[in-house]
Write a protein that holds these residues in place. Structure first.
Motif, PDB file in Angstrom:
ATOM      1  N   ARG A   1       0.808  -1.227   0.000  1.00 58.01           N
ATOM      2  CA  ARG A   1       0.000   0.000   0.000  1.00 58.01           C
ATOM      3  C   ARG A   1       0.843   1.281   0.000  1.00 58.01           C
ATOM      4  N   ASN A   2       2.129   1.158   0.336  1.00 61.43           N
ATOM      5  CA  ASN A   2       2.950   2.359   0.498  1.00 61.43           C
ATOM      6  C   ASN A   2       4.178   2.424  -0.406  1.00 61.43           C
ATOM      7  N   THR A   3       4.334   1.455  -1.310  1.00 59.29           N
ATOM      8  CA  THR A   3       5.495   1.471  -2.195  1.00 59.29           C
ATOM      9  C   THR A   3       5.068   1.157  -3.623  1.00 59.29           C
ATOM     10  N   SER A   4       6.012   1.270  -4.532  1.00 64.43           N
ATOM     11  CA  SER A   4       5.743   0.941  -5.936  1.00 64.43           C
ATOM     12  C   SER A   4       5.643  -0.576  -6.107  1.00 64.43           C
ATOM     13  N   THR A   5       5.109  -0.996  -7.224  1.00 61.00           N
ATOM     14  CA  THR A   5       5.012  -2.428  -7.528  1.00 61.00           C
ATOM     15  C   THR A   5       6.385  -3.078  -7.539  1.00 61.00           C
ATOM     16  N   ASN A   6       7.371  -2.417  -8.137  1.00 62.91           N
ATOM     17  CA  ASN A   6       8.713  -2.998  -8.189  1.00 62.91           C
ATOM     18  C   ASN A   6       9.320  -3.164  -6.796  1.00 62.91           C
ATOM     19  N   VAL A   7       9.105  -2.198  -5.924  1.00 61.80           N
ATOM     20  CA  VAL A   7       9.608  -2.311  -4.552  1.00 61.80           C
ATOM     21  C   VAL A   7       8.898  -3.458  -3.842  1.00 61.80           C
ATOM     22  N   TRP A   8       7.584  -3.582  -4.062  1.00 61.01           N
ATOM     23  CA  TRP A   8       6.829  -4.677  -3.444  1.00 61.01           C
ATOM     24  C   TRP A   8       7.361  -6.035  -3.920  1.00 61.01           C
ATOM     25  N   VAL A   9       7.625  -6.193  -5.214  1.00 56.43           N
ATOM     26  CA  VAL A   9       8.167  -7.459  -5.736  1.00 56.43           C
ATOM     27  C   VAL A   9       9.530  -7.730  -5.107  1.00 56.43           C
ATOM     28  N   ASP A  10      10.381  -6.717  -5.037  1.00 61.27           N
ATOM     29  CA  ASP A  10      11.691  -6.893  -4.392  1.00 61.27           C
ATOM     30  C   ASP A  10      11.524  -7.320  -2.929  1.00 61.27           C
ATOM     31  N   PHE A  11      10.562  -6.718  -2.250  1.00 63.08           N
ATOM     32  CA  PHE A  11      10.281  -7.073  -0.861  1.00 63.08           C
ATOM     33  C   PHE A  11       9.869  -8.544  -0.757  1.00 63.08           C
ATOM     34  N   LYS A  12       9.052  -9.013  -1.684  1.00 66.16           N
ATOM     35  CA  LYS A  12       8.615 -10.411  -1.676  1.00 66.16           C
ATOM     36  C   LYS A  12       9.808 -11.356  -1.755  1.00 66.16           C
ATOM     37  N   VAL A  13      10.775 -11.024  -2.608  1.00 61.72           N
ATOM     38  CA  VAL A  13      11.911 -11.919  -2.822  1.00 61.72           C
ATOM     39  C   VAL A  13      13.019 -11.678  -1.793  1.00 61.72           C
ATOM     40  N   PHE A  14      13.392 -10.415  -1.608  1.00 56.97           N
ATOM     41  CA  PHE A  14      14.555 -10.107  -0.773  1.00 56.97           C
ATOM     42  C   PHE A  14      14.199  -9.707   0.655  1.00 56.97           C
TER      43      PHE A  14
END
Length: 187
Positions: A148-161
Motif C-alpha cells: 500500500r505504500n510502495t511501488s510495484t517494483n519495490v513490493w516485488v523486491d520485498f517479496k523476494v529479498f
C-alpha cells in the motif's frame, strides 16, 4: 501403510522458491502482468513435478496454488495488480488462522505438517505452532504495509529479498526451541 515418498530437500526448496524467483525475474524484465502469468504457470509446473515424484499434493501446496490461480487470474483478467499484491496477505493470514485455530482445538497442526522432519514433545509443537502462527500474521500485516505504500517494483523486491530472508531467519531462530523440546529416539 507405506510411507509417502519424500522429495529431496534441495528439490523441494527449488520447487517452492522457483516460481517466486521466476516472478521476480519476469517483473524485472517485463511487468507485473507478465510476472503474474509466469508465476501462475510456474506454480502449476512445480505442482506437477512434485506430484509426479511423490504421487500426492500437500494441502498447503493445493491451497497456495488455488489462491495464486484465483488472484493471479483476477489480476490478469481485470488488469489490476492489487489482486496479486493482496494474495500474500490472504495466504499468510489463512496459514496463521489455521495454525491458531488448530491450537484452540488442542491440535497443533504444525506437528502434522512437519512431523517427518522433527520429533517434538506436545509442548514443543504447541509453542512452535503458536510462534509460526504469529509470524504469519506479522507477514500479513507487513505485506499490507509494503504494497500500500510502495511501488510495484519495490513490493516485488520485498517479496523476494524481504520475506524469504525474514522467513529463513525466523526459522533459524526456532532452533533453540527445537533442541529444547526434541524427543529423543527410542533405543
Amino acid at each position: 501403510m507405506t510411507p509417502k515418498p519424500q522429495l529431496n530437500p534441495i528439490l523441494k526448496l527449488a520447487l517452492d522458491l522457483g516460481p517466486l524467483v521466476l516472478f521476480f525475474f519476469a517483473n524485472s524484465h517485463y511487468d507485473i502482468f507478465v510476472a503474474t502469468a509466469t508465476f501462475m504457470v510456474a506454480v502449476l509446473v512445480a505442482m506437477a513435478v512434485s506430484y509426479a515424484l511423490t504421487r500426492h499434493f500437500p494441502i498447503m501446496t493445493i491451497v497456495t496454488a488455488a489462491i495464486v490461480l484465483v488472484f493471479g487470474g483476477l489480476t490478469l483478467f481485470l488488469h489490476n495488480d492489487m489482486f496479486i499484491k493482496i494474495k500474500p496477505t490472504i495466504i499468510y493470514a489463512l496459514f496463521g488462522g489455521v495454525l491458531l485455530g488448530g491450537l484452540l482445538f488442542g491440535k497443533p497442526l504444525l506437528g502434522t505438517v512437519l512431523d517427518s522432519m522433527f520429533q517434538l514433545t506436545e509442548e514443543g509443537w504447541r509453542k512452535l505452532t503458536l510462534r509460526w502462527a504469529l509470524f504469519f500474521f506479522a507477514l500479513a500485516v507487513l505485506n499490507e504495509i509494503v504494497w500500500r505504500n510502495t511501488s510495484t517494483n519495490v513490493w516485488v523486491d520485498f517479496k523476494v529479498f524481504g520475506v524469504m530472508p525474514l522467513t529463513f531467519l525466523f526459522g533459524a531462530l526456532q532452533v533453540p526451541l527445537l533442541k529444547k523440546y526434541a524427543v529423543e529416539p527410542a533405543e
